[in-house]
Write an enzyme that holds these catalytic residues in place. Structure first.
Site, PDB file in Angstrom:
ATOM      1  N   GLY A   1       0.843  -1.182   0.000  1.00 31.81           N
ATOM      2  CA  GLY A   1       0.000   0.000   0.000  1.00 31.81           C
ATOM      3  C   GLY A   1       0.882   1.237   0.000  1.00 31.81           C
TER       4      GLY A   1
ATOM      5  N   LYS B   1      -3.613   0.258  11.004  1.00 31.72           N
ATOM      6  CA  LYS B   1      -4.408   1.050  11.941  1.00 31.72           C
ATOM      7  C   LYS B   1      -5.778   0.465  12.240  1.00 31.72           C
ATOM      8  CE  LYS B   1      -2.652   5.705  11.471  1.00 31.72           C
ATOM      9  NZ  LYS B   1      -1.340   5.456  10.859  1.00 31.72           N
TER      10      LYS B   1
ATOM     11  N   LYS C   1      -9.351   7.201  15.076  1.00 32.64           N
ATOM     12  CA  LYS C   1      -9.462   8.459  14.348  1.00 32.64           C
ATOM     13  C   LYS C   1      -9.940   8.235  12.926  1.00 32.64           C
ATOM     14  CE  LYS C   1      -4.616   8.637  13.060  1.00 32.64           C
ATOM     15  NZ  LYS C   1      -3.286   9.149  13.360  1.00 32.64           N
TER      16      LYS C   1
END
Lengths: 465, 458
Positions: free
Chosen positions: B46, B192, B281
């Site tokens: 990525g 994440k 987030k």
């Protein structure tokens, strides 16, 4: 001797907000407030906005749009100084704005108020700021026409019988103007309510270093008790609020008035919460403008890099949190709202705009902090105030690494750098990037841990015992 | 098998001595002898994984006897015609890139692809430095390996650049190849996303925990690197910072090794909380994108959204962390950039504009995995569990924590259960009965909400 009313025009037209809220609800809110203040039938509630910057003008216009239809019950007016000329370039731009807005054009034609703008466009006439404000044009916000306003240029006539005074002045003019106002209030029987929108602060060093807020200035100048003085703050871009962007704000002050006023001011697109902590919110409103200037500089110097903005945000928020630990007993309660307000102040607004202009070289610090078309850049005087305050050795804190006492400002490298750029002017805007890129700069989280692991709270900083 | 030796390196501007010293320090710590190169492999290509490998190659690639940097990605992913045409434009607009390809006799395949006469593959173009998720930002050439065993079997440091949704699967496969290893590798995870598990008690499973469970590598050798990062900006030398979180043994030397003049890396011991917040987030970044699109980039509306989503995030941190205040500044600062820019916010904008819809899935061509979507589901499921009930401040009765998080609930209804449209996010913000976000923070701070079991701790 009451001077004749100079330039007062009776408002014959109102952009009623009937379509948005039902009349009964609006009138009921007005009646509630009138009763609380003790107005009898036939005696209108008199609200005056003092100062015609963007927010002061929008505030008056919002009230006029909402409540102006009830002419027997309320009277809304705005004071600004007479004589401010509109320059040719602005007059030309204003003419474009008018002609591009059919509703505005129709309104001016209907009120026989259009031709003076044609003359000004052609350079055959000089317009004045108070003159165009009657038609709803604020000199600091030309692109956003407001509803017509009742403009008074005589201060005594504007405020002598006011029930509610809205302070829309820059903090640097607040004391002076309210000292003059206090002369006209000497024989008043009723005590007025004052809502301050001002965000700047002053630093005083005697008897101990402390901050003087605009509400405190008003209290000292007029002797109106603090329980009748409130602060309204929040993230606000005045033109966006007038254009019905969803926004929120907090009205802070004594319980007697703040809940009633929050209800009165609240609209579908403008939510007002109430809060008892007047001083801290008022000070934080000033603090964020300090860092907004730096944010503008970073944005301009890095071509709007989101990554660099976030580095700046991490450091400036940790400095702000550190400073809140000096000023507030329970600073954590401010963390979320303070930083959220900072978010918009850093994104947009005249302080950030000013920082961008400095970094691009289109403005210089020696041109002063009052900019034509923008108004007062409150962040500049706030930099000086906070820097001077936090430099006092009587406030020393223990440096975490060098294990010796230092002034708090030594732990705030961004504030120090902004002072050197804007006040002492020994550095250029690029210094803000150098400050960020110092490899020895502490992790901003360390600054927060420092603040949270020591007892830093100094009530004297806010004039409390 | 697709292994190409790297003949060219964009040497770093840093002094060679300083760099070589940092490399030697790390080699010494890992126990590498002369003639035995330090092997670093980035797993997953990525944007961030590719940039990470490229930064290391740019910095240390010149020391060929001492370090070997490679990247693994699956073979066979084709580059569509439109992307090939765009890639051709990028190449021809960059003189340095064009010269490099000509010099390496690697240019003509892009001409053929532009004309539609050839199909390029993602691993093929990555050797030349083109990441499929970041076509506009050419990287340095990379050593690309498409065989997983060949890539990782002898690696000293493995960088997890996979989406969290693939982390467990890939690392379970990797563990087969590591069965007979003598040395224990160091693993740095960039992922994440998170998962929610409800047994034996509701808790969050982080990517580092997935790696630990899949490979048996002890947690002290697994670290998380997070921070506000837009991969292309970091590669373009925008000033950025990040935190490497984990056990003290490795985090300080790795922070030093990874640090560059424009990429500051701090170290932190709190692995779990930072990893979870990194996922949290992204949840709210999607909503921020929706608000931005629906209000035509209104700064005022963005700030209203920010006030509410930060207060929800702070509320959630009080459930997850013992000293949540320490996260407030850094967490919100990271959130700032994630809300401004980044693919999760971009995804929210596209949904609100109607250019994408939730049923198209959360892996988007040209953008990669939108981690926020699975994180919405994970956090929602976790915080809906009745065993985590908290006292509602106004109604004075126990409620699931999610009831105090209206934005999270709304995002779930838009993205997962799909019973509402993107406009619901504005309606949630404009509810006059919505609490002042400060009240939510006061609720969180005035009660003891901390539940260590949520992060798998006793």
């Amino acid at each position: 001797m009451v001077g004749s009313i100079m330039g007062v025009v009776h408002n014959g037209y109102s952009n009623g907000s009937v379509g948005v809220q039902n009349c009964n609800g609006v009138e009921e809110k007005l009646d509630c407030l009138r009763r609380l203040i003790g107005k009898g039938d036939g005696d209108p509630l008199r609200i005056v906005s003092v100062g015609a910057g963007a927010w002061g003008s929008v505030f008056a216009a919002l009230l006029q749009d909402t409540y102006g239809q009830f002419r027997d019950k309320i009277q809304i007016r705005i004071w600004r100084r007479a004589g401010r000329a509109v320059d040719r370039a602005t007059a030309e731009h204003l003419f474009e704005v008018i002609n591009s807005r059919e509703d505005v054009l129709r309104r001016l034609i209907r009120r026989c108020a259009y031709l003076k703008y044609v003359e000004a466009r052609l350079g055959d006439r000089t317009l004045f700021a108070d003159e165009i404000l009657k038609d709803g044009f604020c000199l600091n916000m030309i692109d956003t026409p407001l509803c017509p306003l009742k403009v008074v240029t005589n201060l005594q006539e504007a405020v002598w019988d006011a029930d509610i005074v809205v302070n829309g002045l820059p903090s640097t003019e607040t004391r002076e103007i309210f000292e003059e106002i206090s002369k006209y209030w000497k024989e008043r029987i009723t005590v007025p309510i004052i809502i301050s929108l001002s965000k700047g602060i002053e630093a005083a060093l005697e008897p101990v270093p402390h901050i003087i807020t605009p509400t405190k200035m008003i209290n000292q100048a007029t002797r109106v008790p603090m329980e009748n003085i409130l602060y309204l703050g929040g993230p606000n871009i005045a033109s966006e609020i007038y254009n019905k962007e969803y926004a929120n704000a907090r009205i802070c002050g004594a319980e007697k008035w703040r809940k009633a006023l929050a209800k009165f001011l609240r609209q579908p697109h403008f939510i007002v919460w109430d809060n008892s902590d007047l001083v801290t919110h008022e000070v934080m409103g000033g603090l964020k403008n300090v860092y907004a200037i730096g944010a503008g500089m970073v944005a301009a110097l890095t071509n709007e890099s989101a990554t660099s903005k976030s580095v700046y945000f991490a450091h400036c928020t940790s400095e702000m949190i550190f400073i809140t630990h000096l000023l507030a007993e329970e600073p954590e309660k401010l963390a979320g709202p303070l930083l959220a307000d900072t978010y918009v102040t850093l994104l947009k607004g005249r302080n950030a705009w000013y920082g961008q202009m400095l970094a691009k070289g289109q403005l210089r610090p020696d041109m002063g902090d009052s900019i034509s078309g923008k108004g007062m850049i409150q962040g500049v005087s706030a930099v000086e105030a906070f820097f001077e305050l936090l430099s006092q050795s009587s406030l020393n804190v223990l440096h975490p690494e060098e294990n010796k006492p230092v002034a708090p400002v030594e732990l705030c490298p961004i504030l120090k750098t902004l002072y050197k750029i804007l006040i002492s002017r020994e550095q250029s805007s690029q210094a803000i990037l150098k400050a960020l890129r110092d490899e020895n700069l502490n992790d901003p989280r360390e600054r927060i841990e420092i603040a949270q692991s020591h007892v830093f709270y100094k009530p004297s900083l806010l004039g409390q015992p």
